[in-house]
Design an enzyme around this catalytic site. Structure first.
Site, PDB file in Angstrom:
ATOM      1  N   ASP A  66       0.843  -1.197   0.000  1.00 47.83           N
ATOM      2  CA  ASP A  66       0.000   0.000   0.000  1.00 47.83           C
ATOM      3  C   ASP A  66       0.880   1.249   0.000  1.00 47.83           C
ATOM      4  OD1 ASP A  66       0.910  -0.381   2.602  1.00 47.83           O
ATOM      5  OD2 ASP A  66      -1.066  -0.687   3.466  1.00 47.83           O
ATOM      6  N   ASN A 101      -7.768  -1.978  14.365  1.00 47.97           N
ATOM      7  CA  ASN A 101      -9.154  -2.207  13.950  1.00 47.97           C
ATOM      8  C   ASN A 101      -9.291  -3.428  13.034  1.00 47.97           C
ATOM      9  OD1 ASN A 101      -8.072  -1.353  11.545  1.00 47.97           O
ATOM     10  ND2 ASN A 101      -9.421   0.414  11.264  1.00 47.97           N
ATOM     11  N   HIS A 146      -7.529  -4.059  10.289  1.00 49.11           N
ATOM     12  CA  HIS A 146      -7.223  -3.880   8.861  1.00 49.11           C
ATOM     13  C   HIS A 146      -5.972  -4.657   8.455  1.00 49.11           C
ATOM     14  CE1 HIS A 146      -4.686   0.068   9.447  1.00 49.11           C
ATOM     15  NE2 HIS A 146      -3.903  -0.977   9.476  1.00 49.11           N
ATOM     16  N   GLU A 157      -9.780  -1.333   5.357  1.00 47.58           N
ATOM     17  CA  GLU A 157     -10.401  -0.997   6.628  1.00 47.58           C
ATOM     18  C   GLU A 157     -11.670  -1.830   6.820  1.00 47.58           C
ATOM     19  OE1 GLU A 157      -8.566   0.669   8.470  1.00 47.58           O
ATOM     20  OE2 GLU A 157      -8.096   2.696   7.811  1.00 47.58           O
TER      21      GLU A 157
END
Ligand code: F6R
Length: 245
Positions: A67, A136, A138, A143
């Site tokens: 990413d 979270n 991810h 996400e």
């Protein structure tokens, strides 16, 4: 999905480094997907050490970014391609053009995502994808809510991701809100996956990934369906697992 629990962050890096070097020794032209984030730094340091001792060569490998932030210059210390070069590739014998980047400054970021996806497909996918996990759940910048059939694309970062990454910037306002990330389907195409997690702040996400249902709320839970996925965690990150493996 295999789960390996070790005592310390140092051992997580050692375990991961031994798997990466095994792959590269067995398969010198292996393609490897590179992640960034604090979790990867111990691994990159150990891979550099193993190379310096003359025990491995990365000369024939191809590398693919996982990413990248949108709008951050490749020369910025916050650019993910800058991080993988300065922490790893610049210190080993990786060939100059062996890193396939995601250009977060491309004029058309959608086209850039598609270009990258095509390059990955033309290369036949990666042999090993390195991953961390967000608090979270991810993976990459997929996400919560990311579709399982997602490919490399533009994504909007969640508030907790922005907060987690803020220490790398002069203020939270500086953290880009948008990034390009390999999608969940792209990641699942990797022939093997190595996810590392260290520290108590990852314990909840790790437990949801391993013990929870496969849900959109925890994107990493999709890895339960990958037969070549290995998760290496330290005891703090493993502290909420139903059974310590
Ligand atoms: C980075 C990435 C992220 C991180 C994750 C964990 O390329 O894709 O998913 O792996 O946010 O980051 P750290 O290791 O900093 O806790």
């Amino acid at each position: 999905m295999d789960v390996v629990v070790v005592e310390s962050a140092e051992e997580v890096a050692r375990e991961a480094a031994s798997r990466v070097t095994d792959l590269v020794r067995r398969h010198p032209t292996a393609s490897i997907g590179l992640a960034t984030g604090g979790t990867q730094l111990g691994l990159y340091r150990l891979l550099t050490d193993v190379y310096r001792r003359g025990q491995v060569s990365f000369a024939d490998n191809q590398f693919f970014m996982l990413d990248e932030y949108a709008g951050i210059l490749p020369t910025s210390t916050n650019s993910f391609q800058h991080v993988v070069r300065s922490e790893f590739l610049n210190h080993v014998d990786a060939a100059p053009r062996s890193l396939h980047v995601l250009d977060g400054t491309a004029h058309d970021l959608h086209a850039e995502a598609q270009r990258f996806e095509q390059i990955l497909r033309d290369a036949g996918g990666v042999d090993m994808q390195l991953l961390g996990i967000g608090t979270n759940g991810h993976v990459g910048f997929n996400e919560p809510g990311s579709p399982p059939n997602s490919r490399t694309r533009l994504v909007r970062l969640h508030d907790d991701t922005i907060a987690s990454n803020a220490p790398y910037f002069s203020s939270p306002a500086e953290v880009p809100r948008v990034a390009i990330s390999q999608g969940l389907e792209t990641i699942m195409k990797a022939r093997s996956i190595l996810l590392m997690a260290i520290g108590a702040r990852k314990a909840k996400a790790v437990a949801e990934m391993i013990d929870g249902e496969i849900t959109l709320e925890c994107p990493a839970s999709i890895l339960q369906g990958h037969s070549g996925a290995t998760v290496i965690v330290d005891s703090a990150a493993a502290s909420l697992l139903a059974s310590r493996v």
